[in-house]
Design an enzyme around this catalytic site. Structure first.
Site, short mmCIF file in Angstrom:
data_model
loop_
_atom_site.label_atom_id
_atom_site.label_comp_id
_atom_site.label_asym_id
_atom_site.label_seq_id
_atom_site.Cartn_x
_atom_site.Cartn_y
_atom_site.Cartn_z
N PHE A 243 0.82 -1.23 0.00
CA PHE A 243 0.00 0.00 0.00
C PHE A 243 0.84 1.27 0.00
CE2 PHE A 243 -2.22 -3.39 2.34
CZ PHE A 243 -3.25 -3.63 1.45
N ILE A 469 1.69 -7.84 -4.86
CA ILE A 469 1.52 -7.23 -3.54
C ILE A 469 0.15 -7.56 -2.94
CG2 ILE A 469 3.14 -5.37 -4.00
CD1 ILE A 469 0.80 -3.54 -4.62
N THR A 471 -2.67 -7.84 -5.03
CA THR A 471 -3.72 -7.37 -5.93
C THR A 471 -4.16 -8.42 -6.94
OG1 THR A 471 -2.04 -6.46 -7.38
CG2 THR A 471 -2.97 -4.97 -5.74
N ARG A 648 -11.82 -1.54 -18.74
CA ARG A 648 -11.87 -3.00 -18.83
C ARG A 648 -11.49 -3.62 -17.49
NH1 ARG A 648 -8.29 -6.95 -22.85
NH2 ARG A 648 -9.29 -8.90 -22.22
N ASN A 651 -10.52 -9.13 -14.28
CA ASN A 651 -10.99 -10.25 -13.46
C ASN A 651 -11.96 -9.69 -12.43
OD1 ASN A 651 -11.11 -12.13 -11.17
ND2 ASN A 651 -9.42 -13.23 -12.14
N THR A 654 -10.99 -10.61 -8.56
CA THR A 654 -9.92 -9.85 -7.92
C THR A 654 -10.28 -8.37 -7.84
OG1 THR A 654 -8.74 -9.65 -10.04
CG2 THR A 654 -8.13 -11.49 -8.60
N LYS A 721 -8.28 0.74 -16.54
CA LYS A 721 -8.03 1.79 -15.56
C LYS A 721 -7.74 1.10 -14.22
CE LYS A 721 -11.18 5.29 -17.47
NZ LYS A 721 -12.36 6.14 -17.18
N GLY A 724 -7.10 -0.40 -7.77
CA GLY A 724 -6.65 -0.82 -6.45
C GLY A 724 -6.73 0.28 -5.40
N GLU A 725 -6.64 1.54 -5.84
CA GLU A 725 -6.68 2.66 -4.91
C GLU A 725 -7.95 3.50 -5.07
OE1 GLU A 725 -2.49 4.40 -4.25
OE2 GLU A 725 -2.32 3.31 -6.14
#
Length: 760
Positions: A243, A469, A471, A648, A651, A654, A721, A724-725
């Site tokens: 993170f 990490i 993700t 897009r 998955n 995830t 795009k 994760g954040e």
């Protein structure tokens, strides 16, 4: 909870289970401090008990008397090590053990090495030192701090933002919000502790360390130890949470490397949880003044966001989140700026969505306040001021599905059943509040390289020095290769987290899926082209003469549109090879021509966000229900709904996991997390998990994640795009807004605790 694997919608990939999931849940995944090495020694850090001053006396006699102690590295032992320059690859410019000056609490002053961890720990506790302590400035409002303009001190924030005449527009606005907000400092507490293991073989150094940037570490440790980078290898196959905390290299790495060289023996240092609070970076506290002017029908006329961030005495770390907030809506006139306050703390650093998490809190809170002043629905106020162009530059967004997110999330949440007046919804002793806020994160993509091998037996191997990490990058890279090579994902192996592999950018800024998948896509296209050319030139093959554009790879065969096919094994015979390999270099549009060369020197180059021809961002909308006990003011969050549009989706499984975890962390920053700083001496008070509050399963009952379909072919070749954040942005404001709806009390600082609801 919703199902773990939502059905894919348009432009969304299959919810394939993680290819390394079994390794992780069975404990077989090798993390850096788990990698077996012969005869390694154990090292323990000694850190300072003051925040500002100087070491005046040191005695190691008791420590050295402990059985099994091998060495103590301290001042005077690092003379051959160059001081680092502060950058994205280093956590601080503080030279490791070069000077006895103490600039922050818990600064490293020595490293004790022994045959066993127990001996090293005991000896570390027996190191004796005295200090000449000086007064320390603890936080933003402490005496003795220094305030400087942030514009221009860092590439992260080159200039303040202006458009039109804000002062005139705000002064004439019929409806105004002028309020101050604050967010607390937060400390990284990944499950995997910070660690460094160094092993020398002659002049070859191997570093095993959990990192988001193996090439950055390789280049930086080579600079500090004055080595040829070819003689350095960094290995980090799995990272147990990062993170941002494991992106820049800390002084610890060079100290452990020196210890290993002195002993000619591998040395492993695992940092304690308490030491992790001070020897790495953290999210700094911030203050904000936000002014928003609007017409009586709700149209924004003027916007100003003034941010104040804390940094260290020696480095200028800035996140400059006004770059995002000042572009969010159709504001009219804009005037935003950021200041830095230098105090006696360690240098802050990246923590999940570094600018957006603290800066979107005041913006989305102020919009809620304005909605109540205007007697408007907060969703409709945002809809009225939605924009598809930048209010600063006029540049268009590549895509912006914000209101589609609001529509889907509001419907799923049941927003139409909201009773508008604060304090009007109740269930027995529980006051009920509903709130919403916008989530946003810039879309970044970086130059990257990858190697893909396809074998005649129908298996493939992907190599990239990207970083797992948590993700799921291994899985989505394998999915991309499987999709383009016509394989089942189980036939694809992914090798990552090793500087011996082709370089990839730092795993930060939510770039990895876009960068790595775009590169794997390019490599696979090269393999496809070579196979198709071989198939159509075969003298007696079933595909001879077919247009290459009509061919595809499916289930181990080259297949034409008319249904004719040829086995992959036969095409390999034509090639006279058992394997086809393609190395690909991907340089995104707008990146410098030497971006790949820069990767090899440890520098990542990103494009996107607000810096290209078009603005590139992912968006979301989050809705939260809070319940507050009318007697005790206990705060509960029974449910959250978030809808997100991020191009897009490789998955859906995830992606949902990332967004759900982000929303829960957002709730944590709203109600729980705060690193408490003693104002008398700038030392941390709650430096372990029994006192530093983080959420547990009982803190949130239901989290629903909706993946809104979006197609954006302009962001990168894969149309991805990063997300994760994205999930933890806006959650804190949504909760604060819900608390106001439940109680009628507006809390403008984080975290919000029950004692704040008891105050008059």
């Amino acid at each position: 909870m919703q199902p773990a694997a939502p059905e894919p919608r348009q432009n969304q990939g299959q919810p394939a289970p993680r290819i390394d999931g079994r390794l992780k849940v069975t404990g077989e995944a090798p993390y850096a401090a788990d990698i077996p090495l012969n005869n390694f020694a154990h090292a323990v850090l000694v850190t300072s008990p003051i925040s500002h001053g100087e070491v005046t006396w040191m005695d190691f006699s008791e420590a050295k008397a402990v059985s099994g102690v091998l060495d103590i590295v301290t001042y005077g032992d690092m003379s051959g090590v160059k001081a680092p320059k502060y950058s994205n690859s280093t956590s601080t410019s503080l030279a490791p053990l070069h000077q006895k000056t103490i600039v922050h609490d818990g600064q490293i002053v020595a490293l004790v090495v022994a045959d066993t961890f127990e001996a090293a720990s005991q000896a570390a506790s027996l190191v004796r030192m005295t200090y000449a302590e000086q007064p320390a400035s603890a936080t933003l409002d402490s005496p003795g701090t220094e305030t400087i303009p942030a514009a221009g001190v860092s590439p992260m924030y080159p200039e303040d933002l202006k458009a039109g005449d804000f002062e005139a527009a705000f002064a004439s606005a019929p409806v105004q919000i002028d309020a101050e907000y604050a967010t607390a400092p937060e400390t990284h507490n990944p499950i995997e502790l910070f660690s460094t293991t160094c092993a020398w073989t002659h002049d070859q150094l191997t570093v095993y360390e959990p990192t988001q940037n193996v090439y950055g570490f390789k280049a930086e440790i080579a600079k500090q130890l004055q080595l040829d980078p070819k003689n350095v290898r960094v290995v980090s196959p799995y990272v147990g949470g990062a993170f941002g905390s494991k992106g820049p290299m800390t002084p610890r790495t060079a100290i452990v490397a020196v210890a290993a060289r002195r002993l000619n023996r591998p040395v492993r240092c695992v940092v304690t949880r308490m030491q992790g609070f001070t020897t790495t970076t953290f999210r700094a506290e911030t203050k904000h003044r936000l002014r928003l002017g609007a017409s009586r029908d709700g149209k924004f006329l003027a916007f100003s966001h003034e941010g104040t961030e804390l940094t260290s005495r020696i480095d200028n770390y800035v996140v400059g989140g006004v770059d995002t907030t000042s572009r969010m809506y159709a504001y009219g006139a804009v005037a935003s700026k950021v200041e830095l306050v230098k105090a006696d703390r360690q240098t802050p650093g990246y923590m999940r969505s570094p600018p957006e998490t603290p800066y979107m809190f005041p913006l989305e809170s102020a919009i809620d306040e304005l909605a109540y002043k205007l007697d408007m629905d907060p969703v409709e106020l945002r809809r009225l001021n939605d924009t598809h162009k930048d209010p600063i530059s006029g540049k268009p967004y590549s895509s912006r599905s914000l209101m589609e997110c609001y529509d889907e999330a509001a419907k799923a949440f049941g927003w139409s059943n909201r009773v508008k007046a604060p304090g009007s919804m109740r269930d027995g002793d529980w006051m009920i509040g509903w709130g919403c806020a916008t989530a946003v994160y810039p879309t970044h993509v970086g130059a990257a390289t990858a190697r893909v091998r396809l074998s005649a037996d129908g298996t493939a191997d992907v190599q990239s020095a990207s970083h797992e990490i948590g993700t799921g990058i291994r899985t989505v890279a394998a999915q991309m290769a499987a999709e383009r090579l016509g394989l089942d994902i189980t036939a694809v192996q992914c090798e990552m987290g090793d500087s011996d592999h082709p370089p990839a950018p730092v795993a930060g800024g939510s770039n990895s899926t876009a960068s790595v998948c775009s590169t794997v896509l390019k490599a696979c296209e090269g393999i496809r082209r070579r196979l198709f050319e071989a198939a159509v030139r075969s003298n007696d093959g079933p595909l001879v003469g077919k247009p290459i554009a009509d061919l595809d790879l499916k289930n181990g065969e080259v297949v034409a549109k008319d249904g004719r096919s040829q086995k992959l094994s036969d095409v390999f015979k034509i090639l006279g090879a058992g394997m086809v390999e393609e190395y690909a270099e991907f340089v995104p549009e707008g990146a410098p021509a030497d971006a790949v060369h820069s990767l090899y020197t440890g520098k990542s180059t990103f494009v996107g966000g607000s810096h290209g021809k078009k603005l590139m961002y992912a968006f979301g909308a989050e809705f939260v229900e809070v319940r507050i006990n009318a007697r005790t003011r206990e705060i509960r969050v029974p449910r959250m709904v978030g809808a997100f549009a991020a191009g897009r989706i490789m998955n859906t499984r995830t992606a949902r996991s990332q967004l759900m975890g982000g929303m829960i962390w957002g709730m944590s920053s709203a109600l729980l997390e705060e690193t408490q700083v003693d104002p008398r001496n700038a030392r941390y008070v709650n430096r372990e998990l029994q006192d530093y509050l983080v959420p547990v399963n009982a803190d949130i009952a239901d989290v629903e994640v909706i993946l809104v379909p979006e197609v954006d072919d302009e962001v990168n070749p894969a149309g991805i795009k990063g997300l994760g954040e994205l999930g933890n942005v806006g959650t804190n404001a949504a909760i604060a807004n819900a608390i106001f709806h439940a109680t009628g009390k507006r809390i403008r600082h984080l975290p919000i605790r029950l004692e704040h609801l008891l105050e008059n």
